[in-house]
Design a protein around this motif. Structure first.
Motif, short mmCIF file in Angstrom:
data_model
loop_
_atom_site.label_atom_id
_atom_site.label_comp_id
_atom_site.label_asym_id
_atom_site.label_seq_id
_atom_site.Cartn_x
_atom_site.Cartn_y
_atom_site.Cartn_z
N ASN A 3 0.83 -1.20 0.00
CA ASN A 3 0.00 0.00 0.00
C ASN A 3 0.86 1.25 0.00
O ASN A 3 1.84 1.36 0.72
CB ASN A 3 -0.91 0.02 1.23
CG ASN A 3 -1.86 -1.14 1.23
OD1 ASN A 3 -2.19 -1.68 0.18
ND2 ASN A 3 -2.30 -1.54 2.41
N ASP A 152 -8.45 -10.97 -3.87
CA ASP A 152 -7.35 -10.11 -3.42
C ASP A 152 -7.51 -9.63 -1.99
O ASP A 152 -6.71 -8.82 -1.51
CB ASP A 152 -7.20 -8.91 -4.34
CG ASP A 152 -8.45 -8.05 -4.38
OD1 ASP A 152 -9.51 -8.50 -3.89
OD2 ASP A 152 -8.37 -6.91 -4.88
N LEU A 153 -8.52 -10.11 -1.29
CA LEU A 153 -8.76 -9.61 0.06
C LEU A 153 -9.63 -10.58 0.86
O LEU A 153 -10.60 -11.12 0.35
CB LEU A 153 -9.48 -8.26 -0.02
CG LEU A 153 -9.44 -7.36 1.22
CD1 LEU A 153 -8.03 -6.87 1.49
CD2 LEU A 153 -10.37 -6.17 1.02
N ASP A 174 -4.31 -9.75 3.19
CA ASP A 174 -3.94 -10.29 1.89
C ASP A 174 -4.15 -11.81 1.96
O ASP A 174 -3.54 -12.47 2.81
CB ASP A 174 -2.48 -9.97 1.59
CG ASP A 174 -2.06 -10.40 0.19
OD1 ASP A 174 -2.32 -11.56 -0.17
OD2 ASP A 174 -1.45 -9.58 -0.53
N LYS A 176 -3.08 -14.17 0.17
CA LYS A 176 -1.93 -14.99 -0.23
C LYS A 176 -0.78 -14.90 0.77
O LYS A 176 -0.20 -15.90 1.17
CB LYS A 176 -1.46 -14.56 -1.62
CG LYS A 176 -2.52 -14.80 -2.70
CD LYS A 176 -2.06 -14.31 -4.06
CE LYS A 176 -3.15 -14.54 -5.11
NZ LYS A 176 -2.76 -14.01 -6.44
N SER A 177 -0.45 -13.68 1.18
CA SER A 177 0.65 -13.51 2.13
C SER A 177 0.18 -13.53 3.57
O SER A 177 0.99 -13.64 4.49
CB SER A 177 1.37 -12.18 1.86
OG SER A 177 0.51 -11.09 2.16
N ARG A 181 -3.58 -5.64 6.04
CA ARG A 181 -3.53 -4.44 5.23
C ARG A 181 -4.12 -3.23 5.95
O ARG A 181 -3.57 -2.15 5.92
CB ARG A 181 -4.29 -4.66 3.92
CG ARG A 181 -3.61 -5.59 2.93
CD ARG A 181 -4.43 -5.67 1.66
NE ARG A 181 -3.76 -6.46 0.63
CZ ARG A 181 -4.29 -6.71 -0.56
NH1 ARG A 181 -5.50 -6.22 -0.85
NH2 ARG A 181 -3.64 -7.43 -1.43
#
Length: 226
Positions: A3, A152-153, A174, A176-177, A181
Motif C-alpha cells: 500500500n 485479493d482480500l 492479503d 496470499k501472504s 492491510r
C-alpha cells in the motif's frame, strides 16, 4: 505491504478520531453488519479455514512496525508511524505539530497531546484494540460476525459485547501472504475510522520504553486540570 497512500493533509486528529484507532466504547445503537459480508450464526463454531489460517499467521507475528494512514468518519486524513508488540502493546506517533501519541502498554491505552498538555487513560480490555493485540486472534464462539473472501482480500469482522459493547473491528488481510492491510473500527454510533498500514517490517525489536506509560505524570496532570 504494498500500500502506498497519496499525500496526507496536515490536520491534527480530534479526540474522536484518535479513539477510532480502537477506543470506541459501547453505546445504545443496534449492531449493523457491513454490506456484502457473509453472516455467521452466533453459535457457529465452523470458521472458514482460510480465515483461521490468516488469524493464526497474524497471531504468530509478535512484533511489527511501519507507517499508517488514518481516515476519519468524514474522510479526514492523518498519518504517522506505528509500533506493535504482541501481546497488548502498540504505539502510534502522529505526524504534525500537535505531537499526538497513542500508547498501549498491555494494560492501559494512553492518548497524549503534548501541545495541549493532556493525557487520557483507558483500559485496554474495554477497547476493540484488545482483539487486534491479543496473543492469539480468537475466532471462537460468536466473536466472528462476518467473513468475506475475495481473490485479493479476506475480510474478518469481530465483535464482543462483553468487552466493548456495540463497537466492532473489521480486519482486512492479503489472502496470499496473510499480511494485515488495514482495519476499521466502527463505534457504537456507527461511525467508521480506518487505519491503513504500509512499509511494514515484522520481527523487529524495540527500546524498552517504547510502550511505557507514565502513570504518575498522567495522574498529576489530570489532578491539576480538574
Amino acid at each position: 505491504m504494498k500500500n502506498d497512500p497519496s499525500a496526507l493533509s496536515s490536520f491534527a486528529p480530534t479526540r474522536r478520531q484518535l479513539l477510532g484507532l480502537g477506543l470506541a466504547f459501547a453505546g445504545a445503537t443496534a449492531f449493523n453488519v457491513m454490506p456484502g459480508f457473509q453472516l455467521l450464526a452466533s453459535a457457529q463454531a465452523a470458521v472458514p479455514p482460510a480465515a483461521q489460517k490468516i488469524a493464526d499467521h497474524f497471531s504468530s507475528v509478535k512484533s511489527m512496525s511501519g507507517e499508517f494512514v488514518q481516515f476519519g468518519p468524514k474522510g479526514e486524513q492523518t498519518g504517522g508511524k506505528f509500533f506493535l508488540e504482541r501481546p497488548g502493546k502498540i504505539r502510534f506517533n502522529y505526524d504534525g505539530a500537535s505531537n499526538f501519541r497513542v500508547i498501549s502498554d498491555g494494560k492501559s491505552v494512553a492518548i497524549l497531546n503534548k501541545r495541549l498538555n493532556t493525557s487520557d487513560l483507558y483500559p485496554l480490555s474495554k477497547t476493540p484494540l484488545k482483539l487486534l493485540l491479543d496473543d492469539r486472534i480468537d475466532l471462537s464462539g460468536d466473536r466472528v460476525k462476518s467473513v468475506k473472501q475475495e481473490d485479493d482480500l479476506t475480510t474478518i469482522q469481530l465483535a464482543d459485547k462483553t468487552v466493548f459493547g456495540n463497537s466492532k473491528i473489521t480486519m482486512m488481510f492479503d489472502p496470499k501472504s496473510y499480511e494485515l492491510r488495514q482495519w476499521t473500527i466502527t463505534d457504537a454510533q456507527g461511525k467508521d475510522t480506518t487505519v491503513m498500514i504500509f512499509n511494514v517490517k515484522e520481527g523487529v525489536s524495540f527500546a524498552a520504553d517504547t510502550f511505557a506509560i507514565d502513570y504518575t505524570a498522567n495522574r498529576e496532570l489530570n489532578t491539576k486540570t480538574r
